[in-house]
Each structure stands twice: as structure tokens, then as C-alpha cells.
Design a protein around this motif. Structure first.
Motif, PDB file in Angstrom:
ATOM      1  N   UNK A  61      20.812  20.535  19.364  1.00  0.00           N
ATOM      2  CA  UNK A  61      19.475  20.054  19.704  1.00  0.00           C
ATOM      3  C   UNK A  61      19.571  18.593  20.136  1.00  0.00           C
ATOM      4  N   UNK A  62      19.120  18.300  21.349  1.00  0.00           N
ATOM      5  CA  UNK A  62      19.154  16.937  21.873  1.00  0.00           C
ATOM      6  C   UNK A  62      17.868  16.197  21.517  1.00  0.00           C
ATOM      7  N   UNK A  63      18.009  14.936  21.137  1.00  0.00           N
ATOM      8  CA  UNK A  63      16.826  14.166  20.741  1.00  0.00           C
ATOM      9  C   UNK A  63      17.110  12.671  20.751  1.00  0.00           C
ATOM     10  N   UNK A  64      16.035  11.908  20.839  1.00  0.00           N
ATOM     11  CA  UNK A  64      16.100  10.452  20.648  1.00  0.00           C
ATOM     12  C   UNK A  64      15.631  10.086  19.243  1.00  0.00           C
ATOM     13  N   UNK A  65      15.350  11.096  18.426  1.00  0.00           N
ATOM     14  CA  UNK A  65      14.825  10.880  17.075  1.00  0.00           C
ATOM     15  C   UNK A  65      15.706  11.598  16.042  1.00  0.00           C
ATOM     16  N   UNK A  66      16.972  11.197  15.938  1.00  0.00           N
ATOM     17  CA  UNK A  66      17.897  11.909  15.046  1.00  0.00           C
ATOM     18  C   UNK A  66      17.524  11.825  13.564  1.00  0.00           C
ATOM     19  N   UNK A  67      16.974  10.695  13.126  1.00  0.00           N
ATOM     20  CA  UNK A  67      16.625  10.565  11.705  1.00  0.00           C
ATOM     21  C   UNK A  67      15.491  11.504  11.317  1.00  0.00           C
ATOM     22  N   UNK A  68      14.445  11.534  12.137  1.00  0.00           N
ATOM     23  CA  UNK A  68      13.313  12.421  11.854  1.00  0.00           C
ATOM     24  C   UNK A  68      13.753  13.880  11.912  1.00  0.00           C
ATOM     25  N   UNK A  69      14.504  14.219  12.946  1.00  0.00           N
ATOM     26  CA  UNK A  69      14.930  15.612  13.120  1.00  0.00           C
ATOM     27  C   UNK A  69      15.869  16.048  12.006  1.00  0.00           C
ATOM     28  N   UNK A  70      16.783  15.173  11.623  1.00  0.00           N
ATOM     29  CA  UNK A  70      17.717  15.506  10.543  1.00  0.00           C
ATOM     30  C   UNK A  70      16.974  15.789   9.244  1.00  0.00           C
ATOM     31  N   UNK A  71      15.985  14.932   8.922  1.00  0.00           N
ATOM     32  CA  UNK A  71      15.190  15.152   7.711  1.00  0.00           C
ATOM     33  C   UNK A  71      14.431  16.476   7.780  1.00  0.00           C
ATOM     34  N   UNK A  72      13.884  16.772   8.964  1.00  0.00           N
ATOM     35  CA  UNK A  72      13.107  18.005   9.144  1.00  0.00           C
ATOM     36  C   UNK A  72      13.991  19.235   8.953  1.00  0.00           C
ATOM     37  N   UNK A  73      15.160  19.226   9.572  1.00  0.00           N
ATOM     38  CA  UNK A  73      16.069  20.357   9.431  1.00  0.00           C
ATOM     39  C   UNK A  73      16.538  20.501   7.983  1.00  0.00           C
ATOM     40  N   UNK A  74      16.813  19.387   7.340  1.00  0.00           N
ATOM     41  CA  UNK A  74      17.282  19.440   5.949  1.00  0.00           C
ATOM     42  C   UNK A  74      16.220  20.050   5.031  1.00  0.00           C
ATOM     43  N   UNK A  75      14.958  19.652   5.218  1.00  0.00           N
ATOM     44  CA  UNK A  75      13.869  20.183   4.394  1.00  0.00           C
ATOM     45  C   UNK A  75      13.667  21.679   4.623  1.00  0.00           C
ATOM     46  N   UNK A  76      14.025  22.149   5.816  1.00  0.00           N
ATOM     47  CA  UNK A  76      13.816  23.565   6.141  1.00  0.00           C
ATOM     48  C   UNK A  76      15.118  24.373   6.120  1.00  0.00           C
ATOM     49  N   UNK A  77      16.159  23.763   5.545  1.00  0.00           N
ATOM     50  CA  UNK A  77      17.448  24.454   5.371  1.00  0.00           C
ATOM     51  C   UNK A  77      18.020  24.982   6.684  1.00  0.00           C
ATOM     52  N   UNK A  78      17.943  24.157   7.712  1.00  0.00           N
ATOM     53  CA  UNK A  78      18.487  24.509   9.016  1.00  0.00           C
ATOM     54  C   UNK A  78      19.769  23.705   9.257  1.00  0.00           C
ATOM     55  N   UNK A  79      20.838  24.389   9.640  1.00  0.00           N
ATOM     56  CA  UNK A  79      22.098  23.724   9.956  1.00  0.00           C
ATOM     57  C   UNK A  79      22.291  23.743  11.469  1.00  0.00           C
ATOM     58  N   UNK A  80      22.053  22.598  12.083  1.00  0.00           N
ATOM     59  CA  UNK A  80      22.178  22.488  13.539  1.00  0.00           C
ATOM     60  C   UNK A  80      22.907  21.197  13.881  1.00  0.00           C
ATOM     61  N   UNK A  81      23.460  21.138  15.082  1.00  0.00           N
ATOM     62  CA  UNK A  81      24.123  19.927  15.566  1.00  0.00           C
ATOM     63  C   UNK A  81      23.115  19.107  16.364  1.00  0.00           C
ATOM     64  N   UNK A  82      22.994  17.830  16.024  1.00  0.00           N
ATOM     65  CA  UNK A  82      22.045  16.959  16.714  1.00  0.00           C
ATOM     66  C   UNK A  82      22.792  16.099  17.716  1.00  0.00           C
ATOM     67  N   UNK A  83      22.417  16.240  18.994  1.00  0.00           N
ATOM     68  CA  UNK A  83      22.985  15.443  20.078  1.00  0.00           C
ATOM     69  C   UNK A  83      22.037  14.271  20.348  1.00  0.00           C
ATOM     70  N   UNK A  84      22.511  13.057  20.095  1.00  0.00           N
ATOM     71  CA  UNK A  84      21.662  11.872  20.253  1.00  0.00           C
ATOM     72  C   UNK A  84      21.747  11.365  21.689  1.00  0.00           C
TER      73      UNK A  84
END
Length: 285
Positions: free
Chosen positions: A115-138
Motif C-alpha cells: 500500500x503506497x501512502x504519504x501517511x505511513x504512521x497513520x496507516x501503520x497504526x490503522x493496520x495494527x489495530x485491525x490486525x492487517x499485515x501489509x507492506x507500506x510503500x512510503x
């Protein structure tokens, strides 16, 4: 005398809305010629024009005392600053989007995806809270092209109307949170600067309340006043003035913008005539 330093975005819609708010607060300042600093001529405030992503850092380091940013920028920055007040403009949302041909069902789609984003901190927290394991492309800027060039399977980005997503063959599938402009402040303001901030907040609230309300004037026969008064409570109660025509009065009040049309219909049914609705420039309750 001390000056309050406020950092705002140097260009873009948020910058325009921020400057408009200051002007509506009666704060005058020279604006033009690409200046990065402007000093008000009638209020002890200095305006710093900065990149929006830099504003939280400048406020944390006390280069600026206060600033106006999007809530998305504030949360992503993770800086030690104080959110003061939401400002009610520049609304948007941070959302997840996938190619429009994707058969999307739920968040589990993102497991194992990029998942590509300019908001890695927000997205990482969101995925962690929802138990999603994804790679974040900054990446910064043009996030929406990432799936098309094979960099990622999906994106997480700011959405307003959704037209940019559509034009890039994407569809919005999950909203992470809603954002709007917010006033932020240093955690270490001295008493004098805190006093200036309080004065600025007083003006901001007067402007915002004015936009959220309308001033209404109407004429009505006296035998309808009790019913109309119940519809128009006003700030405390409606102002009632006798008219030259015997048996008639004029009522003045303030009504909420979001209840405006419902109240107008009720007033007409109750016997009100000659209804005049006027915008309010400032509202000090």
C-alpha cells in the motif's frame, strides 16, 4: 510588546482559508510579493508562510507559537504540540483505495499487499489495530499513480471529492478518519502569548458562530406572538417591538443555519409575514 507567531501553509486552499479567517477576525496584514513573513498592522501577530508538513515541527520547536494545519498532518507528524481547536474548513478524509476492477470485500484484502501512502504512521497504526499485515510503500506526491505503475496494490491518501481517484482508475473502499483544519499551539507558551492566543480564539469563535447562525426579522399579529415565540427562542428570547399598525409586532431573533428552512416553514404556518433573513458578520454570545 511580544508578538504571537502563527505558521500557516504558504500556498493552496488551506492557506487561502487560513488567511480569510484572519481577515474575518479583523486582523490586517500585507500579503503579496512572495513574502515568507508578514506582520499585522493592528494585532500583535506575525504570520510565517511555511510548507504544511513543516508546521508541526516549527511549533514544537517554538519557532512558531501556533499554527493552522490539517488534522491529518498533525496526527502523522507525531510531534509534541497541543491541538487547540478545530476550525471547520478544509474538510477531507484519509481513505484506502484500490483499482476499480478489484473485487474488494473487506479489510482482509490488504493482508500481504503493498500500500503506497504519504501517511505511513497513520496507516501503520490503522493496520495494527485491525490486525492487517501489509507492506507500506512510503512516497510523497502523486500517490494515486502507484498501482498503475506496479509500485503497490493500493493506496492510502487524502480524498475530497473522489474525482482524482476516479480519473486514475481507483475506487475508495475504506475511510480511515475525517480531517479538517485545526489550530495547534506550542506546549510552552508564556502567559503573555497565551493571553494573545485567548484573544485570537475569542475572535475566531465570534466569526464561526456568525457563520453558523442567521439574524431573522419578521412581522406578525399579536395574537400569534406566543406561538411564534416558542418557535424562535433566540439567544435568550426573541426581541419584540410594536409596529405602527395596531395589533402587530416585529420579532427579531437568531436561528441556527442547519435548522433554517424547517423553522421558516413553521413560522409561516404560525402566522409570520415579511420574513427577512440577514447574515451575521460577528456573533458574540
Amino acid at each position: 510588546m511580544s508578538k504571537l507567531k502563527i505558521a500557516i501553509q504558504k500556498k493552496g486552499r488551506l492557506s487561502e482559508k487560513s488567511l480569510q479567517l484572519l481577515e474575518e477576525c479583523g486582523i490586517k496584514f500585507p500579503n503579496g510579493g512572495g513574502k515568507l513573513v508578514a506582520t499585522s498592522t493592528n494585532f500583535p501577530i506575525e504570520i510565517l508562510f511555511l510548507r504544511d508538513d513543516d508546521i508541526p515541527q516549527y511549533v514544537e520547536q517554538q519557532v512558531a507559537d501556533i499554527g493552522i494545519v490539517g488534522e491529518n498532518v498533525l496526527i502523522e507528524s507525531q510531534k509534541k504540540i497541543k491541538p487547540v481547536q478545530q476550525l471547520g474548513f478544509s474538510s477531507c478524509r484519509l481513505s484506502l483505495a484500490v483499482p476499480k476492477e478489484t473485487n474488494y470485500t473487506d479489510l482482509s484484502y490488504f493482508n500481504g499487499k503493498k500500500v503506497a501512502t504519504s501517511y505511513p504512521n497513520i496507516l501503520s497504526d490503522y493496520f495494527q489495530k485491525n490486525n492487517i499485515e501489509a507492506t507500506i510503500e512510503i512516497i510523497s506526491g502523486s500517490v494515486e499513480i502507484a498501482p498503475g505503475i506496479g509500485l503497490a496494490n493500493a493506496i492510502c491518501d487524502i480524498v475530497s471529492s473522489g474525482s482524482t481517484l476516479f480519473s486514475n482508475g481507483l475506487k475508495e473502499v475504506e475511510k480511515i478518519f475525517s480531517s479538517q483544519a485545526i489550530l495547534i499551539a506550542s506546549q510552552n507558551l508564556d502567559l503573555e502569548k497565551q493571553s494573545l492566543l485567548n484573544k485570537l480564539l475569542f475572535r475566531i469563535n465570534a466569526v464561526r458562530k456568525a457563520k453558523e447562525n442567521k439574524y431573522i426579522l419578521l412581522n406578525a399579529p399579536n395574537n400569534c406572538l406566543e406561538k411564534i415565540t416558542q418557535i424562535l427562542p433566540g439567544v435568550n428570547s426573541p426581541t419584540i417591538l410594536p409596529l405602527a399598525q395596531k395589533g402587530w409586532s416585529s420579532l427579531h431573533s437568531v436561528i441556527s443555519e442547519d435548522k433554517f428552512w424547517d423553522i421558516i416553514d413553521e413560522l409561516r404556518e404560525a402566522g409570520a409575514e415579511g420574513i427577512l433573513v440577514v447574515p451575521i458578520e460577528k456573533f458574540i454570545a
